[in-house]
Design a protein around this motif. Structure first.
Motif, PDB file in Angstrom:
ATOM      1  N   PRO A   1       2.779 -10.526  87.361  1.00 39.78           N
ATOM      2  CA  PRO A   1       3.016 -11.927  86.968  1.00 39.78           C
ATOM      3  C   PRO A   1       2.943 -12.886  88.150  1.00 39.78           C
ATOM      4  CG  PRO A   1       5.097 -10.754  87.103  1.00 39.78           C
ATOM      5  CD  PRO A   1       4.014  -9.728  87.325  1.00 39.78           C
ATOM      6  N   GLU A   2       2.667 -14.145  87.843  1.00 42.41           N
ATOM      7  CA  GLU A   2       2.668 -15.178  88.878  1.00 42.41           C
ATOM      8  C   GLU A   2       4.078 -15.508  89.330  1.00 42.41           C
ATOM      9  OE1 GLU A   2       0.656 -18.711  87.783  1.00 42.41           O
ATOM     10  OE2 GLU A   2      -1.288 -17.753  87.498  1.00 42.41           O
ATOM     11  N   THR A   3       5.012 -15.511  88.381  1.00 39.69           N
ATOM     12  CA  THR A   3       6.403 -15.867  88.695  1.00 39.69           C
ATOM     13  C   THR A   3       7.349 -14.866  88.050  1.00 39.69           C
ATOM     14  OG1 THR A   3       6.614 -17.339  86.767  1.00 39.69           O
ATOM     15  CG2 THR A   3       5.877 -18.335  88.845  1.00 39.69           C
ATOM     16  N   VAL A   4       8.531 -14.737  88.626  1.00 37.33           N
ATOM     17  CA  VAL A   4       9.603 -13.935  88.043  1.00 37.33           C
ATOM     18  C   VAL A   4      10.869 -14.786  88.035  1.00 37.33           C
ATOM     19  CG1 VAL A   4       8.698 -11.688  88.637  1.00 37.33           C
ATOM     20  CG2 VAL A   4      10.081 -12.916  90.309  1.00 37.33           C
ATOM     21  N   ASN A   5      11.708 -14.520  87.062  1.00 40.14           N
ATOM     22  CA  ASN A   5      12.927 -15.309  86.922  1.00 40.14           C
ATOM     23  C   ASN A   5      14.124 -14.539  87.454  1.00 40.14           C
ATOM     24  OD1 ASN A   5      15.442 -16.385  85.248  1.00 40.14           O
ATOM     25  ND2 ASN A   5      13.873 -17.985  85.253  1.00 40.14           N
ATOM     26  N   LEU A   6      14.846 -15.160  88.350  1.00 38.23           N
ATOM     27  CA  LEU A   6      16.039 -14.552  88.929  1.00 38.23           C
ATOM     28  C   LEU A   6      17.203 -15.503  88.735  1.00 38.23           C
ATOM     29  CD1 LEU A   6      17.355 -12.278  90.590  1.00 38.23           C
ATOM     30  CD2 LEU A   6      16.711 -13.539  92.653  1.00 38.23           C
TER      31      LEU A   6
ATOM     32  N   ASN B   1      16.246 -18.985  88.008  1.00 39.32           N
ATOM     33  CA  ASN B   1      15.339 -19.642  88.948  1.00 39.32           C
ATOM     34  C   ASN B   1      14.000 -18.911  88.966  1.00 39.32           C
ATOM     35  OD1 ASN B   1      17.372 -21.487  89.964  1.00 39.32           O
ATOM     36  ND2 ASN B   1      18.268 -19.720  90.986  1.00 39.32           N
ATOM     37  N   ASP B   2      12.902 -19.659  88.854  1.00 40.22           N
ATOM     38  CA  ASP B   2      11.572 -19.069  88.916  1.00 40.22           C
ATOM     39  C   ASP B   2      11.141 -18.888  90.364  1.00 40.22           C
ATOM     40  OD1 ASP B   2      11.105 -18.782  86.198  1.00 40.22           O
ATOM     41  OD2 ASP B   2      10.338 -20.807  85.967  1.00 40.22           O
ATOM     42  N   LEU B   3      10.771 -17.661  90.700  1.00 39.99           N
ATOM     43  CA  LEU B   3      10.269 -17.344  92.035  1.00 39.99           C
ATOM     44  C   LEU B   3       8.788 -17.008  91.928  1.00 39.99           C
ATOM     45  CD1 LEU B   3      13.136 -14.976  93.296  1.00 39.99           C
ATOM     46  CD2 LEU B   3      12.949 -17.451  93.584  1.00 39.99           C
ATOM     47  N   THR B   4       7.991 -17.563  92.823  1.00 44.36           N
ATOM     48  CA  THR B   4       6.559 -17.300  92.831  1.00 44.36           C
ATOM     49  C   THR B   4       6.272 -15.997  93.564  1.00 44.36           C
ATOM     50  OG1 THR B   4       6.107 -19.682  92.827  1.00 44.36           O
ATOM     51  CG2 THR B   4       4.314 -18.226  93.486  1.00 44.36           C
TER      52      THR B   4
ATOM     53  N   ASN C   1       9.712  -3.982  90.872  1.00 39.09           N
ATOM     54  CA  ASN C   1      10.741  -4.271  91.867  1.00 39.09           C
ATOM     55  C   ASN C   1      10.235  -5.367  92.796  1.00 39.09           C
ATOM     56  OD1 ASN C   1      12.457  -2.349  90.877  1.00 39.09           O
ATOM     57  ND2 ASN C   1      12.092  -0.854  92.492  1.00 39.09           N
ATOM     58  N   TYR C   2      11.148  -6.253  93.189  1.00 39.30           N
ATOM     59  CA  TYR C   2      10.780  -7.368  94.054  1.00 39.30           C
ATOM     60  C   TYR C   2      11.799  -7.504  95.184  1.00 39.30           C
ATOM     61  CZ  TYR C   2       7.974  -8.812  90.006  1.00 39.30           C
ATOM     62  OH  TYR C   2       7.088  -8.847  88.964  1.00 39.30           O
ATOM     63  N   VAL C   3      11.362  -8.170  96.236  1.00 41.72           N
ATOM     64  CA  VAL C   3      12.264  -8.617  97.294  1.00 41.72           C
ATOM     65  C   VAL C   3      12.121 -10.121  97.397  1.00 41.72           C
ATOM     66  CG1 VAL C   3      12.657  -8.657  99.788  1.00 41.72           C
ATOM     67  CG2 VAL C   3      12.334  -6.483  98.629  1.00 41.72           C
ATOM     68  N   MET C   4      13.240 -10.806  97.399  1.00 38.97           N
ATOM     69  CA  MET C   4      13.222 -12.255  97.551  1.00 38.97           C
ATOM     70  C   MET C   4      12.898 -12.582  99.005  1.00 38.97           C
ATOM     71  SD  MET C   4      16.295 -14.876  96.581  1.00 38.97           S
ATOM     72  CE  MET C   4      16.039 -16.640  96.558  1.00 38.97           C
ATOM     73  N   THR C   5      11.839 -13.354  99.212  1.00 40.61           N
ATOM     74  CA  THR C   5      11.396 -13.658 100.571  1.00 40.61           C
ATOM     75  C   THR C   5      11.734 -15.077 101.012  1.00 40.61           C
ATOM     76  OG1 THR C   5       9.205 -14.129  99.638  1.00 40.61           O
ATOM     77  CG2 THR C   5       9.557 -11.942 100.591  1.00 40.61           C
ATOM     78  N   SER C   6      12.062 -15.928 100.070  1.00 43.63           N
ATOM     79  CA  SER C   6      12.534 -17.276 100.376  1.00 43.63           C
ATOM     80  C   SER C   6      13.272 -17.769  99.150  1.00 43.63           C
ATOM     81  CB  SER C   6      11.377 -18.224 100.726  1.00 43.63           C
ATOM     82  OG  SER C   6      10.704 -18.650  99.567  1.00 43.63           O
ATOM     83  N   ALA C   7      13.730 -18.993  99.189  1.00 46.34           N
ATOM     84  CA  ALA C   7      14.471 -19.540  98.052  1.00 46.34           C
ATOM     85  C   ALA C   7      13.587 -19.698  96.821  1.00 46.34           C
ATOM     86  CB  ALA C   7      15.084 -20.879  98.431  1.00 46.34           C
ATOM     87  N   THR C   8      12.255 -19.653  97.014  1.00 43.31           N
ATOM     88  CA  THR C   8      11.335 -19.889  95.893  1.00 43.31           C
ATOM     89  C   THR C   8      10.277 -18.814  95.736  1.00 43.31           C
ATOM     90  OG1 THR C   8       9.926 -21.264  97.316  1.00 43.31           O
ATOM     91  CG2 THR C   8      11.638 -22.397  96.029  1.00 43.31           C
ATOM     92  N   THR C   9      10.255 -17.784  96.606  1.00 47.50           N
ATOM     93  CA  THR C   9       9.184 -16.792  96.566  1.00 47.50           C
ATOM     94  C   THR C   9       9.722 -15.369  96.553  1.00 47.50           C
ATOM     95  OG1 THR C   9       8.969 -16.750  98.981  1.00 47.50           O
ATOM     96  CG2 THR C   9       7.598 -18.334  97.782  1.00 47.50           C
ATOM     97  N   ALA C  10       8.870 -14.452  96.091  1.00 43.71           N
ATOM     98  CA  ALA C  10       9.243 -13.036  96.047  1.00 43.71           C
ATOM     99  C   ALA C  10       8.014 -12.182  96.346  1.00 43.71           C
ATOM    100  CB  ALA C  10       9.816 -12.671  94.684  1.00 43.71           C
ATOM    101  N   SER C  11       8.285 -10.966  96.793  1.00 47.70           N
ATOM    102  CA  SER C  11       7.228  -9.997  97.085  1.00 47.70           C
ATOM    103  C   SER C  11       7.418  -8.778  96.194  1.00 47.70           C
ATOM    104  CB  SER C  11       7.287  -9.584  98.558  1.00 47.70           C
ATOM    105  OG  SER C  11       6.352  -8.566  98.835  1.00 47.70           O
ATOM    106  N   LEU C  12       6.310  -8.306  95.594  1.00 47.71           N
ATOM    107  CA  LEU C  12       6.336  -7.079  94.804  1.00 47.71           C
ATOM    108  C   LEU C  12       6.475  -5.889  95.751  1.00 47.71           C
ATOM    109  CD1 LEU C  12       5.869  -5.814  91.941  1.00 47.71           C
ATOM    110  CD2 LEU C  12       3.465  -5.639  92.580  1.00 47.71           C
ATOM    111  N   VAL C  13       7.425  -4.999  95.459  1.00 48.19           N
ATOM    112  CA  VAL C  13       7.661  -3.859  96.347  1.00 48.19           C
ATOM    113  C   VAL C  13       7.618  -2.558  95.557  1.00 48.19           C
ATOM    114  CG1 VAL C  13       9.000  -5.198  98.018  1.00 48.19           C
ATOM    115  CG2 VAL C  13      10.174  -4.089  96.104  1.00 48.19           C
ATOM    116  N   TYR C  14       7.782  -1.451  96.264  1.00 52.27           N
ATOM    117  CA  TYR C  14       7.635  -0.109  95.700  1.00 52.27           C
ATOM    118  C   TYR C  14       8.646   0.148  94.588  1.00 52.27           C
ATOM    119  CZ  TYR C  14       7.510   4.984  95.375  1.00 52.27           C
ATOM    120  OH  TYR C  14       7.411   6.265  94.921  1.00 52.27           O
TER     121      TYR C  14
END
Length: 621
Positions: A411-416, A419-422, A383-396
């Motif tokens: 992973p280094e990046t995830v696709n949403l 769009n690839d988010l770091t 599970n992730y939370v999008m933290t900016s237009a290009t980044t994400a945070s791994l969450v619970y």
């Protein structure tokens, strides 16, 4: 209510048309030949126009006409030319004519047949309105548009083929053609206007070509026998009531009516307190889709929605929350997509990172209360939370215990949505309680590890914090009772309270930073760890660690060799683990390698040659 408004609009349109008949006609004729009146356009062309007497009988317009010593080419039919000529039965139009003016044959109530030339490029609005006896008419391929009300109230017209050249059918173009049972639409048609076929009560089926993108308000309303409709794969807009009062609509069950990726309408009475979440894949919400749904209190629009048509949510008096997951604000046809009650009283919310996009949109900005929220999504079990237009945070993730077992790679990046988010952070409690996780790879894109991120991961034996990480949150690795080896990257500057508390099995800690990271307090590690684990730090920082709060509590603090070629994980040993790490690095699966120790041949480049040399080294020693 809407039908009343539409009917009123139709009445006003007809009133305008009829009112215009009492105007003085703008055209006067220059001469008459063979009972046909002409107006000279230039030295060698004329158009047919009105005269002192009404036309009657069978009219054959010639290609040329001679008057005096000049032979003129007949190129057009003027506005109002045959208006009200109730005794005309047929008209033949030659190929020299390219234009037919507005209201040209209006109220020719006995006109049965008309032969249009193959050169006509323009037929004016209302040109054949109230031609009640016409049964068939062949439109030329030279025509590109059918104007407003062109064939309205042609009560005997049974069939029409729209040529492939036509791109637009105007408002009310074939309205009230009671006998019109068969319509073939050309493959260039893109736009069907408001009320274009309304009240065509004999129509039973219609097939839209793939080219159609817009069907306006009431286009097929009151086509009471219309049962079979073939829609194109993609439509940008369907106006309010476009298919209301048809058999097709009557046959639809209550609830959502879908036309491909479009929600056409919510049919039936919506229960009070309804909160709707539309499925991802919905691209458009048609005009009036939820109009008058007074039980609707909240609507969530998926990322896939790109357009909302006019009046989609008007008169939804209880609508208090509108949530949009679309990063690009859906196009609102106009400010009437929602009404003033909604704009002033409902909350509009979307992901934090795109709030400004909505605030700058001409229609979305009409909402008084616009709020952002953390956008959560799932992919690859994480599970992730999008933290900016290009980044994400791994969450619970719920049920961590069963999902994450053995070796886990973040992973280094995830696709949403393409769009690839770091992945830049491991959030609070992200992998807490993964008791069967034996190893975890943290990518070199992560800059922070949150509180309790790996709490109670009791099977974890080794952890390598990459150089990109700057902070380790409180209790991040608390209760990792199997943890024996810890490597802290050179970027770590802060370690929170109880970060490694109850990790009593730690034997080795390597901190590669020359500046000792700030420890929040002495509870970052346990006193068992301070007394029994070996702390190794860069040689030039040995004294700094020995004199810095809480690091000085370690009983054994030793220096690292500045460059220990082959010791790629920094554990002080050179073995098969280092080879595995080197291979993972070259495959892009591990960025936590010690670069300076991995360049075996010393040429400044880490590549397959270093792998070969390292294997030779291992085989030798």
């Amino acid at each position: 209510m809407e039908w009343t408004i539409r009917s009123l609009k139709s009445v006003l349109l007809i009133a305008f048309i009829l009112g215009s008949t009492f105007m003085t006609h703008a055209y006067t004729y220059d001469f008459a030949v063979g009972g046909i009146y002409y107006s000279i356009l230039n030295k060698n062309t004329v158009c047919v126009t009105t005269g002192t007497d009404n036309y009657s009988g069978d009219i054959v317009i010639p290609e040329t006409v001679k008057y005096g010593n000049v032979t003129y080419t007949v190129t057009g039919i003027n506005d109002w030319c045959f208006f009200g000529c109730s005794s005309i039965y047929s008209v033949v139009i030659p190929n020299t004519i390219t234009t037919i003016g507005e209201y040209a044959f209006m109220d020719c109530r006995r006109l049965v047949t008309i032969q249009l030339s193959n050169s006509i490029t323009s037929i004016g609005r209302s040109a054949f309105v109230n031609c009640m006896a016409i049964k068939n008419i062949t439109l030329p391929e030279s025509l590109t548009r059918i104007e407003d009300a062109t064939f309205s109230n042609c009560l005997s017209l049974t069939h029409i083929d729209i040529p492939n050249s036509v791109t637009t059918i105007g408002d009310y173009a074939f309205s009230a053609c009671d006998s019109l049972a068969s319509v073939t639409l050309g493959n260039s048609l893109t736009h069907i206007g408001e009320g274009a076929f309304t009240l065509c009560s004999s129509m039973t089926s219609i097939s839209f070509p793939q080219s159609v993108t817009t069907i306006d308000e009431w286009a097929f309303d009151q086509c009471t026998q219309l049962e079979s409709i073939t829609f194109p794969d993609h439509i940008d807009k369907i106006g309010i009531g476009a298919f209301d009062n048809t058999l097709w609509y009557s046959n639809q069950p209550n609830g959502f009516i879908h036309i491909g990726p479009i929600i056409y309408k919510y049919k039936g009475e919506m229960p009070n307190g309804t909160r709707l979440t539309l499925d991802n894949g919905v691209e458009c919400i048609a005009g009036g889709a939820f109009q008058g749904c007074k039980g609707l209190t909240a609507i969530s629009l998926p990322e896939s929605v790109v357009r909302i048509n006019s009046r989609a949510f008007t008169d939804c008096d209880s609508l208090m929350t509108v949530t949009s997951l679309a990063f690009i604000p859906p196009i609102l046809d106009d400010s009437l997509c929602f009404d003033s009650v909604c704009y002033h009283h409902a909350i509009l919310q979307m992901p934090h990172v795109v709030v400004e996009n909505y605030q700058n949109d001409d229609c979305w900005k009409l909402f008084d209360d616009i709020q952002g929220f953390d956008y959560a999504f799932s992919t690859g079990y994480f599970n992730y939370v999008m933290t900016s237009a290009t980044t994400a945070s791994l969450v619970y993730t719920d049920d961590n215990y069963h999902i994450f077992q053995g070796d886990v790679v973040i992973p280094e990046t995830v696709n949403l949505y393409g769009n690839d988010l770091t992945v830049t952070a491991i959030g609070d409690n992200a992998l807490e309680g993964c008791e069967n996780m034996t190893s975890v790879h943290i990518p070199g894109t992560v800059t922070s590890i949150g509180q309790h991120a790996f709490d109670n991961c009791c099977s974890l034996t080794t952890i390598v914090i990459p150089e990109s990480v700057t902070s380790i949150g409180s209790a991040a690795f608390q209760g990792c009772t199997g943890l024996s080896d810890v490597t802290l990257g050179s970027g770590v500057t802060f370690i929170g309270n109880r970060a490694f508390f109850y990790c009593n099995a730690i034997e080795s800690i390597i901190s590669t930073s020359s500046i000792p990271p700030v420890m929040e307090n002495s509870n970052c590690f346990t006193f068992t760890c301070y007394n029994h684990a070996e702390l190794r730090v860069p040689n030039d920082a040995l004294e700094a660690y020995q004199s810095t709060d809480y690091w000085h509590l370690f009983s054994v603090i030793q220096g690292l060799t500045e460059i220990n070629v082959g010791d790629m994980n920094g554990d002080g040993n050179v073995n098969i683990k280092d080879l595995t790490m080197l291979l993972d690095y070259l495959l892009g699966d591990n960025n936590s390698i010690l670069i300076q120790n991995s360049d075996i041949d010393g040429n400044g480049i880490i590549n397959i040659k270093d792998v070969s040399l390292f294997i030779d080294y291992l085989l030798t020693f």
